[in-house]
Every structure is written in structure tokens, then in C-alpha cells.
Design an enzyme around this catalytic site. Structure first.
Site, PDB file in Angstrom:
ATOM      1  N   ASN A   1       0.815  -1.217   0.000  1.00 48.10           N
ATOM      2  CA  ASN A   1       0.000   0.000   0.000  1.00 48.10           C
ATOM      3  C   ASN A   1       0.846   1.262   0.000  1.00 48.10           C
ATOM      4  O   ASN A   1       0.507   2.238  -0.639  1.00 48.10           O
ATOM      5  CB  ASN A   1      -0.903   0.010   1.239  1.00 48.10           C
ATOM      6  CG  ASN A   1      -1.651   1.318   1.421  1.00 48.10           C
ATOM      7  OD1 ASN A   1      -2.417   1.712   0.559  1.00 48.10           O
ATOM      8  ND2 ASN A   1      -1.398   2.017   2.533  1.00 48.10           N
ATOM      9  N   HIS A   2       1.923   1.222   0.765  1.00 45.46           N
ATOM     10  CA  HIS A   2       2.680   2.454   1.004  1.00 45.46           C
ATOM     11  C   HIS A   2       4.167   2.154   1.155  1.00 45.46           C
ATOM     12  O   HIS A   2       4.573   0.996   1.222  1.00 45.46           O
ATOM     13  CB  HIS A   2       2.161   3.144   2.274  1.00 45.46           C
ATOM     14  CG  HIS A   2       2.224   2.258   3.498  1.00 45.46           C
ATOM     15  ND1 HIS A   2       1.135   1.548   3.955  1.00 45.46           N
ATOM     16  CD2 HIS A   2       3.248   1.955   4.330  1.00 45.46           C
ATOM     17  CE1 HIS A   2       1.481   0.853   5.024  1.00 45.46           C
ATOM     18  NE2 HIS A   2       2.765   1.071   5.279  1.00 45.46           N
TER      19      HIS A   2
ATOM     20  N   GLU B   1      -8.646   4.282   0.092  1.00 41.63           N
ATOM     21  CA  GLU B   1      -7.746   3.686  -0.893  1.00 41.63           C
ATOM     22  C   GLU B   1      -6.743   4.684  -1.478  1.00 41.63           C
ATOM     23  O   GLU B   1      -5.612   4.325  -1.787  1.00 41.63           O
ATOM     24  CB  GLU B   1      -8.572   3.033  -2.023  1.00 41.63           C
ATOM     25  CG  GLU B   1      -9.311   1.797  -1.520  1.00 41.63           C
ATOM     26  CD  GLU B   1     -10.288   1.201  -2.530  1.00 41.63           C
ATOM     27  OE1 GLU B   1     -10.354   1.689  -3.678  1.00 41.63           O
ATOM     28  OE2 GLU B   1     -10.990   0.235  -2.158  1.00 41.63           O
TER      29      GLU B   1
ATOM     30  N   ASP C   1       1.374   6.922  -0.354  1.00 44.13           N
ATOM     31  CA  ASP C   1       0.448   5.906  -0.844  1.00 44.13           C
ATOM     32  C   ASP C   1       0.717   5.596  -2.314  1.00 44.13           C
ATOM     33  O   ASP C   1       0.546   6.458  -3.184  1.00 44.13           O
ATOM     34  CB  ASP C   1      -0.975   6.469  -0.668  1.00 44.13           C
ATOM     35  CG  ASP C   1      -2.005   5.370  -0.620  1.00 44.13           C
ATOM     36  OD1 ASP C   1      -2.084   4.693   0.429  1.00 44.13           O
ATOM     37  OD2 ASP C   1      -2.721   5.179  -1.616  1.00 44.13           O
TER      38      ASP C   1
ATOM     39  N   ARG D   1       1.312 -12.803   4.906  1.00 42.31           N
ATOM     40  CA  ARG D   1       0.409 -11.937   5.647  1.00 42.31           C
ATOM     41  C   ARG D   1       0.498 -10.598   4.919  1.00 42.31           C
ATOM     42  O   ARG D   1       1.595 -10.035   4.752  1.00 42.31           O
ATOM     43  CB  ARG D   1       0.859 -11.831   7.104  1.00 42.31           C
ATOM     44  CG  ARG D   1      -0.020 -10.928   7.979  1.00 42.31           C
ATOM     45  CD  ARG D   1       0.486  -9.496   7.984  1.00 42.31           C
ATOM     46  NE  ARG D   1      -0.318  -8.651   8.867  1.00 42.31           N
ATOM     47  CZ  ARG D   1      -0.189  -7.335   8.963  1.00 42.31           C
ATOM     48  NH1 ARG D   1       0.718  -6.701   8.256  1.00 42.31           N
ATOM     49  NH2 ARG D   1      -0.952  -6.648   9.781  1.00 42.31           N
TER      50      ARG D   1
ATOM     51  N   ASP E   1      -0.367  -6.658   4.568  1.00 39.54           N
ATOM     52  CA  ASP E   1      -0.695  -5.476   5.364  1.00 39.54           C
ATOM     53  C   ASP E   1      -1.729  -4.585   4.655  1.00 39.54           C
ATOM     54  O   ASP E   1      -1.822  -4.590   3.420  1.00 39.54           O
ATOM     55  CB  ASP E   1       0.612  -4.680   5.556  1.00 39.54           C
ATOM     56  CG  ASP E   1       0.496  -3.584   6.589  1.00 39.54           C
ATOM     57  OD1 ASP E   1       0.185  -3.891   7.747  1.00 39.54           O
ATOM     58  OD2 ASP E   1       0.724  -2.401   6.223  1.00 39.54           O
TER      59      ASP E   1
ATOM     60  N   GLU F   1      -4.797  -8.276   6.160  1.00 39.62           N
ATOM     61  CA  GLU F   1      -5.200  -7.449   7.294  1.00 39.62           C
ATOM     62  C   GLU F   1      -6.349  -6.533   6.863  1.00 39.62           C
ATOM     63  O   GLU F   1      -6.133  -5.547   6.163  1.00 39.62           O
ATOM     64  CB  GLU F   1      -4.031  -6.585   7.781  1.00 39.62           C
ATOM     65  CG  GLU F   1      -4.423  -5.706   8.944  1.00 39.62           C
ATOM     66  CD  GLU F   1      -3.541  -4.469   9.114  1.00 39.62           C
ATOM     67  OE1 GLU F   1      -3.489  -3.945  10.229  1.00 39.62           O
ATOM     68  OE2 GLU F   1      -2.910  -4.010   8.134  1.00 39.62           O
TER      69      GLU F   1
ATOM     70  N   GLY G   1     -14.063  -4.733  12.350  1.00 38.28           N
ATOM     71  CA  GLY G   1     -14.790  -5.758  13.098  1.00 38.28           C
ATOM     72  C   GLY G   1     -15.999  -6.329  12.376  1.00 38.28           C
ATOM     73  O   GLY G   1     -16.697  -7.175  12.933  1.00 38.28           O
TER      74      GLY G   1
ATOM     75  N   ARG H   1       5.065  -4.506  22.180  1.00 35.39           N
ATOM     76  CA  ARG H   1       6.112  -5.094  21.329  1.00 35.39           C
ATOM     77  C   ARG H   1       7.365  -5.337  22.166  1.00 35.39           C
ATOM     78  O   ARG H   1       8.475  -4.961  21.799  1.00 35.39           O
ATOM     79  CB  ARG H   1       6.392  -4.156  20.155  1.00 35.39           C
ATOM     80  CG  ARG H   1       5.144  -3.897  19.307  1.00 35.39           C
ATOM     81  CD  ARG H   1       5.335  -2.825  18.262  1.00 35.39           C
ATOM     82  NE  ARG H   1       4.138  -2.675  17.430  1.00 35.39           N
ATOM     83  CZ  ARG H   1       4.063  -1.910  16.354  1.00 35.39           C
ATOM     84  NH1 ARG H   1       5.107  -1.193  15.967  1.00 35.39           N
ATOM     85  NH2 ARG H   1       2.943  -1.849  15.649  1.00 35.39           N
TER      86      ARG H   1
END
Ligand SMILES: *[C@@H]1O[C@H](CO)[C@@H](O)[C@H](O)[C@H]1NC(C)=O
Ligand SMILES: *[C@@H]1O[C@H](CO)[C@@H](O)[C@H](O)[C@H]1NC(C)=O
Ligand SMILES: *[C@@H]1O[C@H](CO)[C@@H](O)[C@H](O)[C@H]1NC(C)=O
Ligand SMILES: *[C@@H]1O[C@H](CO)[C@@H](O)[C@H](O)[C@H]1NC(C)=O
Length: 458
Positions: free
Chosen positions: A126-127, A165, A174, A203, A205, A229, A233, A342
Site C-alpha cells: 500500500n505504502h 484507498e 500511498d 500476511r 498489510d 489485514e 470488526g 512489542r
């Protein structure tokens, strides 16, 4: 054509169906083990702490001894400075030297494969890393080094999908996947990454932030299981992405688990949740189920009761889908919002006798030795504070109250007179009667039952 050639060369690519039998351990490359074995604390959790590939390779026993057979590693390509977490790409085609050399990375993957453990790479399309609101430093990004490759800066309006987007996530430039060079390079890159390093799954992002048709092409090109990802919810919103990739990180269930086991919402919510999930998701078994991750305060931070965490972990390990356990859960980590969630794991690498480490080991052994993913999920009992479901001859009982509970669970797959045992405590066995299985849960316990005669010590 290039894509096909890559696919045929990849010996390790694994499909969603194959991943169903796996149990994934999620870790941040920078936070698991230092390459030089140093276990001193990390001064600043918002910068590199020194973890890397050699440290991880030297401590694979810690992960494998719990029964995990796959690792999700945070992104490993070169990032802009201080981006220890890996979500700020600078050079898509080189390995981040903070974690080690490319040879170290390859050795790690070979070590994993020789243990029959799989690697899930974490990828961002995405970025890129921050280079100024007007892309002032665009020339440092490889290979996206021209301003025409990006959307112009605008802040995201989360109520407008076009804005989600096309606008920027914070200060992260972006990429415009409609620019043919960008799209083509990203597709080439994912094939390159998967085949060059023998990656077994991905995975992905920030899936909400890129048009779905791009993910369809990207996922198909990778040739491996892809889990997206979709930070939302809503079951229906997640399900929309399961049409273009294999699965999503099951955020709807992440919220359900917190509602049930932290807020003590009625367990009847699980019934509703399952009926919605099973009718809306294209394939529930390809979802990635998790209790904690690197983007949210840990379960024990919000609710410091180990029994509730145990219920939540067992839920994620036995519900239909592919379980993902966030590193440190087995040590009772309770870090708050990012970056507190983390924590470095290294002070605990020798702490394999802790209650939670042993608990996770037992729960995974139950999942794997019985291959519960092969059996249909069936609800057996629901009450406000009690829930019970089965998969084949395996029965799981949960509670979200500190009171002691007693239920007779009618359970046809067992016969009257059968003896079933809770795998967490040797000797906790009960005899099935005409009234059902007598289930006692003390002070928020969770139990995993199986026929005494079928317990094999492996
Ligand atoms: C972008 O990178 C390519 C490939 O390295 C190079 O040929 C080109 O000159 C670069 N363009 C700019 C504007 O720096
Ligand atoms: C949605 O966002 C796009 C991109 O920023 C913008 O062009 C459009 O006007 C927005 N639509 C609405 C209804 O606000
Ligand atoms: C993205 O790139 C396409 C193709 O060059 C272009 O038509 C479109 O306007 C760009 N989108 C934005 C929001 O800049
Ligand atoms: C584990 O390692 C730490 C150093 O990181 C040490 O202080 C501790 O004594 C060790 N514990 C055990 C049980 O070996």
C-alpha cells in the site's frame, strides 16, 4: 508468462488448504532474540532493539517445543531509518541489514524448513516509508522513485472508501497501483520474494487501503496462502476481501473474544457470531484467528486475569480457522498500546517452565495430535457464562465468570460409560452418563476433553 515460470520453480509454496493444519507463531523480527545473545533490556521500544535472524535461528526450539509449525515474521526488507517494525519500505529488493545479512535470512528459512516449519512473510504493497508530504525524498525509494507513482497527499476519511484507498495512512506515501509500472513491479516483486526465499505463505498489510482487484492479482501471482489485514470488526467487510485473497485476519473474532472473556458478554453472542460467520465468509477455515497482535494492547493489559487469557487462547486454537499466537502470550506479556505491546522476548527465552508456556504447549498438542481441523464445529451448550462446542470426539468447554460452574452437556458422539479427560490436568476424568458429560469449571477455567482411551503421549 514470467509469473508461471516463477510458480513452477517454487518448491515450497503452500496453499490455504495445506495451511489449515498449521499453528502460527507471530513475532517481530526485532524483538524475539538478539543475534549476539545479549539479553539486556531495550532502552527505547520505538527504535531498533537488536533482534535478528541469527538470534531467531538459535532459538527455534523455544517456538517449536510449544508445537508451532509456522512463523509469521514482521517485514524483512530495507526500511527507512528507525522503522524497526518493518512497515516503512525503502528498498523492496534488499534485506534489512539491522536483522542480519541475506545469507542469514536464507539460513533461517532453511533451518525452519528442515524442522518442517513454514515461514509466513509479512508484506506491504500500500505504502512506503515516510519521505515528506510532497515526496521530497522520493529518489531514495527503490524501485518507486518518481512522484507520479504515488497518490497526492490527503488525510484518510474513514467513512469514504475511495479516500481510504487513495489517501495516505498518516505520513506514509500511498502507492498508486493504477500506474502500470507500480502495479507491474509489485506483482513482479511478490513473485520474486516468494520464489527467491521459498516463502510458504503471506500476511498482507493494509488490505482495506488498496482496491480489491489489485489484491486478487497480487494474491494469485504469489502462488501461496494469503491472509489479509482487514482492520475492521465487520464480518461482511472481511468476507468481501476473502473473495480476492484466501483469508483475512479475523478481527471480528478478535473483538468477540474480548467481548466474551473481558467484558463477560453473554456467551450466546458466540452462537450468533458463528451463524453469521458461517453464512457470510466464503471459507471460515481459511481465516486467521488471533487473540493478540502488534497493533493492539495485549489481552492481559486490558484484563489482567490469566484464566480469561487461557479461555481466549484455547478459543483461537480450536475455532474453525488457522490459529495465530502472538509471541510473549506464553510468558503472560501485558504490554499496552504500540509500542508497549512489542516487548523484547529475550529475557524469557529460557523460561520454558512457565504456566502459560506449558498451557500453550498442551493446547497445541491437543489441536495437532487430534487433527481437530478435520472435524465439523458443533455447538453443544450455551448459557450466559458457559459455552461448549465439539469437533468430532473432542469437546471444548469455556467460562467467562469467576464463579464455579457445573453443567451436564448432552453429547451424542460419546457413549454412556465412556471416560473422558481434561488434557490440562492428569487425572481430571469424568464418566459419561445418560444425562451427559458432567463438566465442572472452577473460577473461570477452560477444559479440553477427549476420550481417555484416545490420549496418546507424543
Ligand atoms: C529511478 O530508478 C531507476 C532505476 O534505478 C533509474 O534508472 C532512474 O534514473 C531513477 N529515476 C530518478 C528520477 O531518480
Ligand atoms: C471521497 O474521497 C475521494 C478521495 O479523496 C474524494 O475525491 C471524494 O470527493 C470523496 N467523496 C465524498 C462523498 O466525500
Ligand atoms: C492513479 O494513476 C492512474 C493511472 O496513471 C491515474 O489515472 C489516476 O488519476 C491516479 N490516481 C490518483 C488519485 O492520483
Ligand atoms: C535466564 O536467563 C537470564 C538472563 O537473561 C538469567 O538471569 C536467568 O537466571 C536465567 N534463568 C534460568 C532459569 O536459567
Amino acid at each position: 508468462m514470467l509469473g508461471l515460470v516463477f510458480l513452477f520453480l517454487s518448491a515450497y509454496a503452500h496453499t490455504a488448504t495445506e495451511w489449515q493444519s498449521r499453528t502460527i507463531y507471530q513475532l517481530l523480527t526485532d524483538r524475539f532474540a538478539r543475534n549476539n545473545g545479549d539479553t539486556s533490556p531495550c532502552e527505547d521500544l520505538s527504535n531498533y532493539c537488536g533482534g535478528g535472524f541469527v538470534g531467531l535461528m538459535n532459538n527455534l526450539d523455544y517456538i517449536q517445543n510449544m508445537g508451532f509449525d509456522a512463523i509469521w515474521l514482521s517485514p524483512v526488507i530495507v526500511n527507512t531509518p528507525t522503522c524497526y517494525h518493518g512497515y516503512c519500505a525503502q528498498d523492496f529488493f534488499n534485506i534489512n541489514p539491522h536483522f542480519g545479512t541475506e545469507a542469514d535470512f536464507i539460513n533461517l528459512i532453511n533451518a525452519l524448513h528442515s524442522r518442517n516449519m513454514w515461514i509466513m512473510a509479512d508484506v506491504v504493497a500500500n505504502h512506503v516509508g515516510p519521505i515528506g508530504a510532497n515526496l521530497e525524498q522520493v529518489d531514495i525509494i527503490i524501485p518507486f522513485n518518481e512522484t507520479s507513482m504515488y497518490h497526492p497527499y490527503c488525510p484518510i476519511d474513514w467513512n469514504n472508501q475511495t479516500s481510504v484507498e487513495d489517501c495516505w495512512l498518516g505520513y506514509l506515501p500511498d502507492l498508486n497501483q493504477s500506474v502500470p509500472f507500480v502495479r507491474g513491479k509489485l506483482i513482479y516483486w511478490i513473485q520474486w520474494l516468494v520464489t527467491k526465499y521459498n516463502i510458504d505463505g503471506l500476511r498482507i498489510d493494509t488490505c482495506l487501503e488498496v482496491p480489491k482487484e489489485f489484491w486478487a492479482e497480487f494474491s494469485a501471482a504469489s502462488g501461496v496462502y494469503t491472509v489479509c489485514e482487514v482492520y475492521d470488526g465487520s464480518i461482511s467487510r472481511n468476507a468481501e476481501y476473502q473473495i480476492v485473497v484466501d483469508g483475512t485476519l479475523n478481527y471480528p473474532m478478535f473483538y468477540l473474544i474480548r467481548d466474551l472473556f473481558q467484558s463477560s458478554y453473554s456467551m450466546y453472542n458466540a452462537r450468533t457470531f458463528m451463524s453469521q460467520s458461517s453464512s457470510i465468509y466464503p471459507n471460515l477455515n481459511f481465516e486467521g484467528n488471533f487473540v493478540d497482535n502488534h497493533d493492539n494492547p495485549r489481552f492481559l493489559y486490558n484484563y489482567p486475569k490469566t484464566n480469561r487469557l487461557k479461555n481466549a487462547l484455547v478459543w483461537s486454537l480450536t475455532w474453525p480457522g488457522i490459529p495465530i499466537v502472538y509471541y510473549g502470550s506464553e510468558q503472560g506479556f501485558n504490554g499496552g498500546p504500540d509500542p508497549q505491546c512489542r516487548e523484547p522476548l529475550w529475557p524469557y527465552l529460557n523460561n520454558t517452565n512457565s504456566d502459560l508456556y506449558k498451557f500453550v504447549t498442551t493446547a497445541i498438542k491437543y489441536r495437532k495430535s487430534n487433527q481437530i481441523w478435520n472435524y465439523d464445529w458443533i455447538e453443544r451448550y450455551a448459557d450466559n457464562n458457559f459455552y461448549c462446542y465439539s469437533r468430532g470426539k473432542f469437546l471444548m468447554a469455556f467460562s467467562n465468570t469467576d464463579n464455579n460452574l457445573y453443567y451436564q452437556v448432552p453429547y451424542n458422539p460419546y457413549n454412556i460409560g465412556d471416560v473422558v479427560c481434561n488434557v490440562f490436568y492428569t487425572g481430571d476424568c469424568v464418566t459419561v452418563t445418560s444425562s451427559g458429560v458432567p463438566v465442572y469449571l472452577d473460577a473461570g477455567e477452560v477444559k479440553l476433553y477427549q476420550l481417555k482411551s484416545s490420549i496418546v503421549d507424543i
